[in-house]
Design an enzyme around this catalytic site. Structure first.
Site, PDB file in Angstrom:
ATOM      1  CG  HIS A  80       8.224   2.021  -5.966  1.00  0.00           C
ATOM      2  ND1 HIS A  80       9.076   3.261  -5.784  1.00  0.00           N
ATOM      3  CD2 HIS A  80       8.467   1.012  -4.585  1.00  0.00           C
ATOM      4  CE1 HIS A  80       9.036   3.372  -4.351  1.00  0.00           C
ATOM      5  NE2 HIS A  80       8.375   2.296  -3.473  1.00  0.00           N
ATOM      6  CG  HIS A 238       5.328   2.645   0.054  1.00  0.00           C
ATOM      7  ND1 HIS A 238       4.541   2.644  -1.463  1.00  0.00           N
ATOM      8  CD2 HIS A 238       6.011   2.914   0.528  1.00  0.00           C
ATOM      9  CE1 HIS A 238       6.626   2.832  -1.509  1.00  0.00           C
ATOM     10  NE2 HIS A 238       7.146   2.809  -0.720  1.00  0.00           N
ATOM     11  CG  ASP A 242       8.870  -0.212  -0.005  1.00  0.00           C
ATOM     12  OD1 ASP A 242       9.047  -0.016  -1.814  1.00  0.00           O
ATOM     13  OD2 ASP A 242       9.109   0.652   0.359  1.00  0.00           O
ATOM     14  CG  HIS A 265      14.125  -1.241   1.141  1.00  0.00           C
ATOM     15  ND1 HIS A 265      12.897  -1.839   0.453  1.00  0.00           N
ATOM     16  CD2 HIS A 265      13.748  -0.314   0.997  1.00  0.00           C
ATOM     17  CE1 HIS A 265      12.217  -0.790  -0.297  1.00  0.00           C
ATOM     18  NE2 HIS A 265      13.015   0.072  -0.173  1.00  0.00           N
TER      19      HIS A 265
HETATM   20 ZN   LIG Z   1       9.188   1.958  -1.223  1.00  0.00          ZN
END
Ligand SMILES: [Zn+2]
Length: 291
Positions: A80, A238, A242, A265
């Protein structure tokens, strides 16, 4: 996006909070840094105050967050903050922390963006490296697709998710050209989200003991519990945030179009690695980046 000058912050700034996973109290200090310094973390609580550069070479496998490791020192939940640096186009900064995990803040990048904007942003003389995506890259598995290709000038990110009809999270998507203006207005405030049962599981493993329903979005069967969405597609925004933070580990501006479907991720990290590899090859073979 054309090649631009590197930027740092004008004056030191700091914020405090606690880690969503480790529950540890942490103080984060942002310090101006010289050209070509990059974004570098420093664990000031450890002997010799080790430095950990925010680059793909220092990525370590970790579930649900982006962790960097150098020797015995690590820092996690970096994504973040890295999104805030990338979104605001701050390239050089020393980030001193006194715990292994960055603060969760309100689950978004808003506190970070505010701290950095308060510090002021100043241009430096050296040009920022620019990586132009000039051939498609595809990363996919059974449920996810991450596709990068050449596009209009600038960095364009889109994110779509569909967790099925039984999920309280509705199918949604978000798409933005990444500029400091869109980052602040549309992306920075989008919060981390979890399902009620996921947070119960994490707590059973000792994580997230301090987390309240106001520290992130917790979805029950009827939607966010004791909380309201900041945008109808806050979850997609969001995930896009990321992705932006993870791609910042390439250490340069990226120009191209990136489309993500239900990725996480590890897909982002793989793309950042491939882009870096392409950049290194291009540097070895002669100029491909804008000079
Ligand atoms: Zn996040």
């Amino acid at each position: 996006m054309r090649q631009r000058q590197q930027q740092t912050i004008q004056s030191p700034s700091e914020l405090r909070g606690y880690g969503l996973f480790t529950n540890a109290e942490v103080r984060v200090r942002f310090l101006p840094a010289g050209e070509h310094h990059g974004i570098v973390f420093q664990r000031v609580d450890l002997a010799d105050k080790p430095l950990i550069p925010a680059l793909v070479d220092f990525l370590a496998p970790e579930e649900r967050r982006t962790k960097l490791v150098r020797g015995a020192a690590s820092v996690e939940m970096t994504e973040h903050l890295l999104a805030a640096f990338a979104g605001l186009r701050i390239d050089n900064c020393l980030v001193q922390i006194d715990a292994p995990e960055l603060p969760g803040c309100d689950g978004s990048a808003l506190w970070y963006a505010e701290a950095l904007l308060n510090a002021g942003i100043v241009a430096q003389s050296a040009p920022r490296d620019l990586l132009q995506i000039d051939q498609p890259e595809l990363i996919e598995d059974a449920t996810s697709v991450l596709h990068a290709e050449p596009g209009e000038p600038g960095l364009w990110l889109s994110y779509s998710l569909d967790y099925g009809s039984h999920s309280p999270i509705r199918p949604q998507s978000a798409e933005f050209q990444i500029t400091p203006e869109t980052f602040v207005a549309k992306i920075a405030s989008a919060r981390t989200f979890v399902l009620e049962q996921e947070i119960a599981y994490l707590r059973s493993r000792g994580y997230g003991q301090k987390v309240t329903l106001q520290d992130l979005l917790v979805f029950g069967p009827q939607g966010p519990i004791e909380n309201a969405l900041r945008a109808p597609n806050e979850c997609a925004r969001h995930k896009l945030l990321d992705c932006l933070g993870d791609l910042a580990l390439a250490g340069c501006d990226i120009q191209g179009q990136i489309r993500a479907i239900r990725t996480g991720h590890r897909h982002n990290h793989e793309l950042a690695r491939r882009l870096c590899q392409a950049q290194r090859q291009a540097s070895a073979n002669g100029p491909r980046r804008a000079a």
